[in-house]
Write an enzyme that holds these catalytic residues in place. Sequence first.
Site, PDB file in Angstrom:
ATOM      1  N   ARG A  45       0.837  -1.201   0.000  1.00 23.72           N
ATOM      2  CA  ARG A  45       0.000   0.000   0.000  1.00 23.72           C
ATOM      3  C   ARG A  45       0.870   1.249   0.000  1.00 23.72           C
ATOM      4  NH1 ARG A  45      -3.459  -1.614   5.423  1.00 23.72           N
ATOM      5  NH2 ARG A  45      -3.765  -3.794   4.835  1.00 23.72           N
ATOM      6  N   ASP A  47       0.286   5.452   1.397  1.00 18.28           N
ATOM      7  CA  ASP A  47      -0.632   6.300   2.165  1.00 18.28           C
ATOM      8  C   ASP A  47      -1.204   7.449   1.334  1.00 18.28           C
ATOM      9  OD1 ASP A  47      -0.554   4.971   4.618  1.00 18.28           O
ATOM     10  OD2 ASP A  47       1.346   5.932   5.159  1.00 18.28           O
ATOM     11  N   TYR A 105      12.296   3.499  -2.266  1.00 24.05           N
ATOM     12  CA  TYR A 105      11.496   4.706  -2.094  1.00 24.05           C
ATOM     13  C   TYR A 105      12.413   5.914  -2.274  1.00 24.05           C
ATOM     14  CZ  TYR A 105       7.510   2.211  -0.020  1.00 24.05           C
ATOM     15  OH  TYR A 105       6.427   1.400   0.194  1.00 24.05           O
ATOM     16  N   ARG A 193       9.004   7.670   5.791  1.00 18.44           N
ATOM     17  CA  ARG A 193       8.701   9.040   6.220  1.00 18.44           C
ATOM     18  C   ARG A 193       9.290   9.326   7.601  1.00 18.44           C
ATOM     19  NH1 ARG A 193       2.415   9.417   5.220  1.00 18.44           N
ATOM     20  NH2 ARG A 193       2.666  11.355   6.393  1.00 18.44           N
TER      21      ARG A 193
END
Lengths: 242, 242
Positions: A45, A47, A105, A193
């Site tokens: 997933r 966000d 990422y 993050r």
Amino acid sequence: MTVAYDGRNYAGWQRQRNATTVQSVIEDALRKIDSGPARIFASGRTDAGVHAMGQVVHLDLERDFDPATLLRALNAMLPPEIRIMKTATAESRFDARKHAVSKEYRYFIWNDEVLPPHLHALRTHLPGALDETRMQTAASCLVGRHDFASFTANVNRTTSDTTRLLSRLDVRKRGHELTVIAVGEGFLYKMVRSLAGFLIKVGKGAESPSSAREVLASRQRTARVPTAPPEGLYLWKVGYLP
Amino acid sequence: MTVAYDGRNYAGWQRQRNATTVQSVIEDALRKIDSGPARIFASGRTDAGVHAMGQVVHLDLERDFDPATLLRALNAMLPPEIRIMKTATAESRFDARKHAVSKEYRYFIWNDEVLPPHLHALRTHLPGALDETRMQTAASCLVGRHDFASFTANVNRTTSDTTRLLSRLDVRKRGHELTVIAVGEGFLYKMVRSLAGFLIKVGKGAESPSSAREVLASRQRTARVPTAPPEGLYLWKVGYLP
């Protein structure tokens, strides 16, 4: 399929009631071109507000589409903020989540007084001084197989094992653009993050580079580690064995 | 002030009744921070959907703002699609339009099957084959002081003199991105989009590179010169004498 999206107007990847998500928009488009179950299964997933350049999904189709036709037909049905970048036929056993061996990422920061208009919602805007050398030093302390409990927002403790292999964590600066590149086998909830949020504190001088080791060793998520905003984050690439 | 904007949701630069334009949004923001006439005067207009990285405007203020405070105050009032990039005090005689000695426009084409989502409305999407060497050859034929009547959409013939100095017209390719760079003293109405439109035809093989000379010499706007779509066009830089 490899999927790219601008996540700014979506409530994240995963299908939800009463919210527009990337998964639901793609499945709705799929339903218009195929009579099958119109379900897609992603590598993982993302966000709300998070973007992707290389999300990977697998799916089963009723019709015998060739990959190029599927790409064109789906893109014709999708909004321009969601694009199918590549399609390929996979072995029937292929599973986009289970067979992923690495994820990359990238976290993009625009480090200048004004954020240019075409980068709105696509970069985290930080106008103040940011020392990328300090950030890289801190980042290097975090590479390796560690318990990353300090760098996750695993509030419900649904994940009991918080050990992950972080194989790369690099900080790059080119002009006003600062990029944090994170590669690993897999990441905990909001881990990238959280890493970016802590590195930003180091870059601003609010934490020392060596404190990264201390925070990691504490295995406790505290206010020392803020979660950086979603708009800078991109799921860049998902790796599979050939 | 140097102004950048994402023009996709604006009916161009110039103030209009019943339409949101970049000028009107900036003037409305100005009215909130200054008691003066709240009028800005630009180097020139841009059409609906056209972007800018370096539009230049001059203005008079009632309050004694220092440039940095003005930049921050205005950006705080403006939507993220419009940003004041730089501010400076000018001599009282300075006129952003009359004193401009050169303009640079860039026309960005994404030449690949799929347009990535973050470039939507920021690039002209052309998926087919495009030969940039042919385009550069045609472009070189157009550089110089010429009558560009064939490359303007001057339908009402409001401009009697259609001679302009085009000092640079270059075609660059980097990856899937093709850029047409046009520099001149000044441009006719829709001239850059007409030049881009013709160069695209050359790139596709629909016109020969040497036909540029012929079209230029005809001094007649015909269907041979299409107007390329606005989303690829950026007012990149306006030049002034030091």
